[in-house]
Design an enzyme around this catalytic site. Structure first.
Site, PDB file in Angstrom:
ATOM      1  N   THR A 161       0.834  -1.314  -0.180  1.00 55.89           N
ATOM      2  CA  THR A 161       0.469  -0.322  -0.156  1.00 55.89           C
ATOM      3  C   THR A 161       1.059   0.954   0.426  1.00 55.89           C
ATOM      4  O   THR A 161       1.778   1.281   1.323  1.00 55.89           O
ATOM      5  CB  THR A 161      -1.049   0.126   1.230  1.00 55.89           C
ATOM      6  N   SER A 283      18.031  -1.051 -26.596  1.00 53.26           N
ATOM      7  CA  SER A 283      18.638   0.505 -26.621  1.00 53.26           C
ATOM      8  C   SER A 283      19.386   0.718 -27.485  1.00 53.26           C
ATOM      9  O   SER A 283      20.160  -0.345 -28.071  1.00 53.26           O
ATOM     10  CB  SER A 283      18.871   1.157 -25.601  1.00 53.26           C
ATOM     11  N   LYS A 289      20.160  -2.562 -21.959  1.00 53.32           N
ATOM     12  CA  LYS A 289      18.875  -2.235 -21.882  1.00 53.32           C
ATOM     13  C   LYS A 289      17.741  -3.353 -22.606  1.00 53.32           C
ATOM     14  O   LYS A 289      17.917  -4.366 -23.192  1.00 53.32           O
ATOM     15  CB  LYS A 289      18.814  -0.901 -22.309  1.00 53.32           C
ATOM     16  N   TYR A 323     -30.003  15.723 -36.207  1.00 49.28           N
ATOM     17  CA  TYR A 323     -29.051  15.833 -36.323  1.00 49.28           C
ATOM     18  C   TYR A 323     -28.269  16.602 -36.666  1.00 49.28           C
ATOM     19  O   TYR A 323     -28.621  18.332 -36.395  1.00 49.28           O
ATOM     20  CB  TYR A 323     -28.941  15.183 -37.408  1.00 49.28           C
TER      21      TYR A 323
HETATM   22  N1  ARG Z   1     -20.732  11.357 -42.300  1.00 50.83           N
HETATM   23  C1  ARG Z   1     -22.491  11.669 -41.988  1.00 50.83           C
HETATM   24  C2  ARG Z   1     -21.769  11.351 -40.512  1.00 50.83           C
HETATM   25  O1  ARG Z   1     -21.126  10.607 -40.014  1.00 50.83           O
HETATM   26  C3  ARG Z   1     -23.459  11.049 -42.239  1.00 50.83           C
HETATM   27  C4  ARG Z   1     -24.671  11.619 -41.557  1.00 50.83           C
HETATM   28  C5  ARG Z   1     -24.953  12.683 -43.044  1.00 50.83           C
HETATM   29  N2  ARG Z   1     -25.816  13.947 -42.906  1.00 50.83           N
HETATM   30  C6  ARG Z   1     -25.725  14.569 -42.834  1.00 50.83           C
HETATM   31  N3  ARG Z   1     -27.251  15.380 -42.996  1.00 50.83           N
HETATM   32  N4  ARG Z   1     -24.976  15.656 -43.886  1.00 50.83           N
HETATM   33  O2  ARG Z   1     -22.507  12.277 -39.170  1.00 50.83           O
END
Ligand code: ARG
Length: 461
Positions: A161, A283, A289, A323
């Site tokens: 420890t 080395s 080494k 997205y």
């Molecule tokens: N290459 C894109 C990614 O990896 C795919 C999706 C693209 N979608 C878009 N609406 N541009 O996320």
């Protein structure tokens, strides 16, 4: 009029001018997401069938598309398919190659779908495969540790420890500590797998799809037990990747701790372990080494996996639904983590199999110093002295030894009795290394039968 000439983007319709070259390179993911080609094609084939099922494509069209996709796959695997900067990502590259193979019919495949649900699917398919492989690699390392433990149950070493000698332990006990860490790692990957194993296709760009797609049937075709329940969430969620990265970060932390010890134990100063020559380097300057580059690199690569986890958490934290292109940054983090983790596990397994323990050195180190001081205190407890007082008495004996330049093992019964009359002849047997190990009889402790019991439990799994 022909809608598209060969060099135009798939989305060029609303644009007056072509994309700036640097922007094209900057926004492209093809250089790294091309590794998703097989998953993308598997998703495409399932989608073509779902479109036929929904009567959006005829059966004949779906068959032609499926054959075309298989041809494209073969071309990619044989290195005959040419990728272009203009493709932007693997999804568009596959669609272009398909259209070049079967003609305009290829342009029907993207009906009712978006790259947003497509990439969400591809990432899940990819993670499913890789998580399975990583779990197998974890198991292989666990087996190597267990086999070593089983064959070395008699070898004793110091336990530490604060990196100060603390109490003697069995080498097998030490090895099995890492088995346990890896077992939790394995379960973490396994647990995350269930949440990755949900099918997002049919979510469209964000709102869902206009076509009567049977998402459950699609899930079944792709081997998913269930489908995502909210299309906005399905296209913008990367929890599965983040959970994967955190499981990998914790695993790498464990490997790194182990590696740190392999480095220390194999130094001349400790000398408990000999690493296999085939896993060490020399080395260029110093002929003597033998460097532990492998554990050093695994220790260092842990940092890059932590970095990927933090990077993706940071990418996600300010994103509005659904997205955003930011999400494209998930892939390199995940791909590099997969490579790093798999390689680290595999190479460490080989190293563990090839390393040898230096029994005498480990036992000598366990027998020297004051590792049995706690035992002496427990002896006095057995003779009726409260533990706190026993601790004080033995502390004074240690102080005396240090002043006299004596080891704990060199002190006579007469000397001991100066500190407490409770010390009797039987103390000598009590302070034996093996006897002290065998007194550790609690579940999970270092006594021989307790370790055997752990090995039986592990092997029974
Ligand atoms: N290459 C894109 C990614 O990896 C795919 C999706 C693209 N979608 C878009 N609406 N541009 O996320």
């Amino acid at each position: 009029m022909k809608e598209k000439s060969k060099n135009k983007k798939m989305w060029s319709g609303r644009f007056k001018s072509t994309t700036n070259k640097l922007v094209e390179t900057f926004t492209a993911s093809l250089p790294f997401d091309r590794r998703l080609y097989a998953h993308d094609i598997a998703g495409n084939i399932a989608w073509a069938r779902a479109l036929a099922h929904a009567k959006v494509l005829t059966k004949d069209e779906a068959d032609k598309i499926t054959d075309g996709l298989k041809t494209v796959k073969k071309a990619i695997e044989d290195g005959r398919a040419e990728f272009s900067d203009r493709d932007e990502d693997i999804h568009m590259a596959v669609e272009r190659l398909l259209t070049e193979t079967i003609g305009e019919l290829g342009g029907k495949l993207h009906t009712g779908r978006s790259r947003n649900d497509q990439v969400a699917l591809d990432l899940r398919l990819y993670l499913r495969d890789e998580i399975k492989q990583i779990i197998e690699a974890v198991k292989a390392l666990q087996s190597a540790l267990t086999a070593k433990a089983k064959n070395h149950i008699d070898v004793v070493m110091p336990g530490y420890t604060h990196l100060q000698k603390a109490q003697p332990i069995r080498y097998a006990h030490y090895l099995l500590a890492y088995y346990e860490m890896l077992e939790r790692d394995r379960l973490r990957f396994q647990d995350g797998f269930q949440r990755v194993n949900v099918m997002p296709l049919g979510s469209g760009a964000l709102a869902g799809t206009n076509y009567p797609i049977d998402r459950e049937a699609l899930a079944e075709a792709l081997g998913f037990p269930s489908v995502t329940q909210n299309s906005l969430d399905a296209v913008s969620d990367r929890d599965g990747a983040i959970e994967f990265l955190s499981a990998a970060a914790i695993l790498m932390m464990h490997l790194s701790r182990f590696c740190e010890e392999l480095i220390l134990w194999s130094t001349e100063e400790f000398g408990f372990l000999e690493l296999p020559d085939s896993y060490c380097t020399g080395s260029s300057l110093m002929p003597q080494k033998k460097n532990p580059d492998v554990p050093e690199l695994i220790r260092a690569k842990t940092g890059r996996v932590y970095g990927h986890l933090i990077a993706l958490l940071t990418v996600m934290k300010g994103l509005p639904l659904a997205y955003n292109k930011d999400l494209q940054e998930d892939k390199e983090a995940v791909f590099d983590t997969v490579e790093t983790t798999k390689n680290s596990l595999t190479i460490l397994t080989g190293l563990v199999k090839g390393m040898t323990v230096r029994r005498e050195a480990a036992e000598r180190a366990a027998g020297k110093g004051f590792l049995l001081a706690t035992e002496a205190a427990d002896y006095l407890v057995g003779k009726g002295l409260p533990f706190r007082q026993a601790h004080e008495v033995v502390g004074r004996i240690v102080r005396y030894c240090l002043d006299q330049h004596k080891d704990f093992s060199q002190i006579s019964l007469k000397e001991l009795q100066k500190f407490s009359s409770r010390f009797q002849k039987d103390i000598l047997g009590y302070l034996d290394l093996e006897a002290s190990l065998e007194r550790k009889q609690s579940t999970g402790a270092t006594a021989r039968n307790r370790i055997r019991e752990q090995i039986r439990r592990i092997e029974g799994k």
